[in-house]
Design a protein around this motif. Structure first.
Motif, short mmCIF file in Angstrom:
data_model
loop_
_atom_site.label_atom_id
_atom_site.label_comp_id
_atom_site.label_asym_id
_atom_site.label_seq_id
_atom_site.Cartn_x
_atom_site.Cartn_y
_atom_site.Cartn_z
N ALA A 228 0.84 -1.21 0.00
CA ALA A 228 0.00 0.00 0.00
C ALA A 228 0.87 1.26 0.00
CB ALA A 228 -0.93 -0.01 1.22
N ALA A 229 1.95 1.23 0.79
CA ALA A 229 2.81 2.42 0.88
C ALA A 229 3.52 2.68 -0.44
CB ALA A 229 3.84 2.24 2.00
N SER A 230 3.95 1.62 -1.10
CA SER A 230 4.64 1.79 -2.37
C SER A 230 3.72 2.44 -3.40
CB SER A 230 5.14 0.42 -2.83
OG SER A 230 5.42 0.43 -4.18
N LYS A 231 2.48 1.99 -3.45
CA LYS A 231 1.53 2.58 -4.40
C LYS A 231 1.20 4.03 -4.00
CE LYS A 231 -1.47 0.40 -6.77
NZ LYS A 231 -2.67 -0.30 -7.27
N PHE A 232 1.05 4.24 -2.70
CA PHE A 232 0.71 5.58 -2.21
C PHE A 232 1.81 6.58 -2.57
CE2 PHE A 232 -0.24 8.98 0.68
CZ PHE A 232 -1.58 8.88 1.01
N VAL A 233 3.05 6.21 -2.29
CA VAL A 233 4.18 7.12 -2.55
C VAL A 233 4.35 7.32 -4.06
CG1 VAL A 233 6.69 7.36 -2.37
CG2 VAL A 233 5.35 6.72 -0.36
N GLY A 234 4.18 6.25 -4.82
CA GLY A 234 4.28 6.38 -6.28
C GLY A 234 3.28 7.41 -6.80
N TYR A 235 2.07 7.34 -6.27
CA TYR A 235 1.04 8.30 -6.69
C TYR A 235 1.38 9.71 -6.21
CZ TYR A 235 -3.55 10.47 -7.20
OH TYR A 235 -4.58 11.31 -7.53
N LEU A 236 1.81 9.82 -4.96
CA LEU A 236 2.11 11.13 -4.39
C LEU A 236 3.20 11.86 -5.19
CD1 LEU A 236 1.94 13.23 -2.08
CD2 LEU A 236 3.45 11.76 -0.74
N LEU A 237 4.17 11.12 -5.68
CA LEU A 237 5.29 11.73 -6.42
C LEU A 237 4.99 11.90 -7.91
CD1 LEU A 237 8.30 9.82 -4.78
CD2 LEU A 237 7.40 12.09 -4.19
N SER A 238 3.86 11.36 -8.35
CA SER A 238 3.57 11.40 -9.80
C SER A 238 2.98 12.75 -10.22
CB SER A 238 2.58 10.28 -10.15
OG SER A 238 1.28 10.62 -9.68
N ASP A 239 3.04 13.01 -11.53
CA ASP A 239 2.44 14.24 -12.06
C ASP A 239 0.93 14.24 -11.86
OD1 ASP A 239 4.87 15.14 -12.83
OD2 ASP A 239 4.68 14.47 -14.92
N ALA A 240 0.34 13.05 -11.77
CA ALA A 240 -1.12 12.96 -11.64
C ALA A 240 -1.62 13.41 -10.27
CB ALA A 240 -1.57 11.52 -11.89
N PHE A 241 -0.71 13.44 -9.28
CA PHE A 241 -1.16 13.74 -7.92
C PHE A 241 -1.79 15.14 -7.87
CE2 PHE A 241 -0.83 15.44 -3.64
CZ PHE A 241 -1.44 14.43 -2.92
N GLY A 242 -2.98 15.22 -7.31
CA GLY A 242 -3.66 16.50 -7.15
C GLY A 242 -4.53 16.90 -8.33
N GLU A 243 -4.46 16.12 -9.43
CA GLU A 243 -5.34 16.44 -10.56
C GLU A 243 -6.79 16.31 -10.15
OE1 GLU A 243 -4.18 13.99 -13.84
OE2 GLU A 243 -2.46 15.29 -14.32
N THR A 244 -7.05 15.35 -9.27
CA THR A 244 -8.36 15.21 -8.66
C THR A 244 -8.15 15.16 -7.14
OG1 THR A 244 -10.17 13.65 -8.29
CG2 THR A 244 -8.16 12.75 -9.19
N PRO A 245 -9.02 15.80 -6.36
CA PRO A 245 -8.77 15.87 -4.91
C PRO A 245 -9.08 14.57 -4.17
CG PRO A 245 -10.75 17.09 -5.47
CD PRO A 245 -10.16 16.66 -6.77
N ILE A 246 -9.72 13.63 -4.83
CA ILE A 246 -10.13 12.38 -4.18
C ILE A 246 -9.57 11.21 -4.98
CG2 ILE A 246 -12.11 10.95 -3.47
CD1 ILE A 246 -11.90 13.69 -2.04
N ALA A 247 -8.91 10.28 -4.30
CA ALA A 247 -8.36 9.13 -5.02
C ALA A 247 -8.41 7.90 -4.13
CB ALA A 247 -6.92 9.42 -5.44
N ASP A 248 -8.26 6.74 -4.78
CA ASP A 248 -8.21 5.46 -4.07
C ASP A 248 -7.11 4.65 -4.74
OD1 ASP A 248 -8.64 2.75 -3.23
OD2 ASP A 248 -10.70 3.28 -2.71
N ILE A 249 -6.11 4.25 -3.97
CA ILE A 249 -4.97 3.61 -4.63
C ILE A 249 -5.36 2.28 -5.28
CG2 ILE A 249 -3.22 4.74 -3.20
CD1 ILE A 249 -2.73 1.98 -1.91
N ARG A 250 -6.48 1.69 -4.86
CA ARG A 250 -6.92 0.45 -5.50
C ARG A 250 -7.36 0.70 -6.94
NH1 ARG A 250 -10.73 -1.01 -0.48
NH2 ARG A 250 -10.91 1.26 -0.69
N ALA A 251 -7.69 1.94 -7.25
CA ALA A 251 -8.15 2.26 -8.60
C ALA A 251 -7.01 2.76 -9.49
CB ALA A 251 -9.27 3.31 -8.53
N LEU A 252 -5.82 2.86 -8.95
CA LEU A 252 -4.71 3.43 -9.74
C LEU A 252 -4.09 2.37 -10.63
CD1 LEU A 252 -2.97 5.58 -6.97
CD2 LEU A 252 -4.54 6.36 -8.75
#
Ligand code: NAP
Length: 252
Positions: A228-252
């Protein structure tokens, strides 16, 4: 030391001593990102071998004590840690699922502590973080949300309400469009931590869905904190982070 780029990245992680927070720290450090952890206790010796000097620091703080947190934020520790960062991150991870049960079964003090930890602390830290990073070109706030923010569950009215508050804070803060500031509230999935043990240990009168969580554990449906942490950090550091204010890492 920096695997991703030569950017100096610094991260504040709440609830870094156990569970998802501990795994988030490991994932960030592995990317060469300096971490300041905030929790009531100290982190056990870090896994993963040698770390760069100064890469990890921690402060013992009860984040459910809003008065104490305000005092701490009036000092310089948070701003001093973030100074010099090209990219600054705040992960509001610390949280509690209790009090579990219908309203009449809750101790009012527990309700207050849950709201203080799950809502007041993330919002206070977000405010202090945004003020301290005015000169930082890239700054990102991630609330650790939950499916409970988006679906109502019997026995979890306090937890659902507090996590929904984080989601709505992210939605509204994103509309402020402060320079370089991205905000998102991110659900991590069902993660095999102490919190899940507490959920399975609750009696049915307080939490009718307990059996479903026992079954998920039995059938191996929980994700590991590391995954979970690996996916979370990957998303946090990605360009996509913040494009939408709500996310679920299971959907990434
Ligand atoms: P956990 O295993 O219970 O760990 C909680 C962390 O928060 C610990 O590091 C704890 O450190 C810290 N903490 C608790 N009370 C605190 C306080 N008063 N002041 C400062 N720190 C405090 O929880 P987890 O499962 O890793 O959950 C982490 C986050 O993910 C939470 O926000 C939770 O709501 C969310 N989440 C979890 C799941 C799941 O399935 N596990 C699912 C959805 C969302 P100390 O005890 O050292 O203070």
């Amino acid at each position: 030391m920096t695997a991703t780029s030569s950017l100096v990245t610094k991260a504040i992680v709440t609830g870094h001593t156990r569970g998802l927070g501990a795994a988030l720290v490991d994932a960030l450090l592995a990317q060469g990102i300096a971490v300041l952890g905030l929790a009531r206790s100290s982190r056990a010796p870090l896994s993963g071998g040698s770390r760069a000097p100064g890469a990890f620091a921690e402060v013992e703080l009860d984040l459910a004590d809003s008065h104490r947190l305000a005092q701490w934020l009036a000092g310089d520790t948070l701003a001093a840690f973030l100074r010099g960062a090209d990219r600054a991150l705040l992960i509001n991870n610390a949280g509690m699922v209790g009090p579990i049960g219908p309203c009449s079964m809750q101790a009012v003090g527990d309700v207050g502590r849950a709201v203080a930890l799950n809502v007041a602390a993330p919002l206070m830290l977000s405010s202090a973080f945004a003020a301290a990073t005015g000169e930082t070109p890239d700054r990102r706030i991630a609330h650790v949300s939950s499916g409970a923010a988006r679906n109502a569950y019997a026995g979890w009215n306090v937890y659902c309400a507090t996590k929904a508050a984080l989601d709505h804070h992210a939605r509204a803060a994103a509309l402020d469009a402060e320079r370089g500031l991205r905000v998102a509230s991110v659900a991590p999935g069902v993660v095999d931590t102490d919190m899940q043990g507490e959920i399975r240990g609750t009696d049915d009168a307080r939490f009718p869905l307990r059996g479903r969580f026992e079954e998920m554990k039995r059938s191996g449906q929980l994700s590991s904190p590391e995954h979970a942490a690996s996916k979370f950090v990957g998303y946090l550091l990605s360009d996509a982070f913040g494009e939408t204010p709500i996310a679920d890492i299971r959907a990434l």
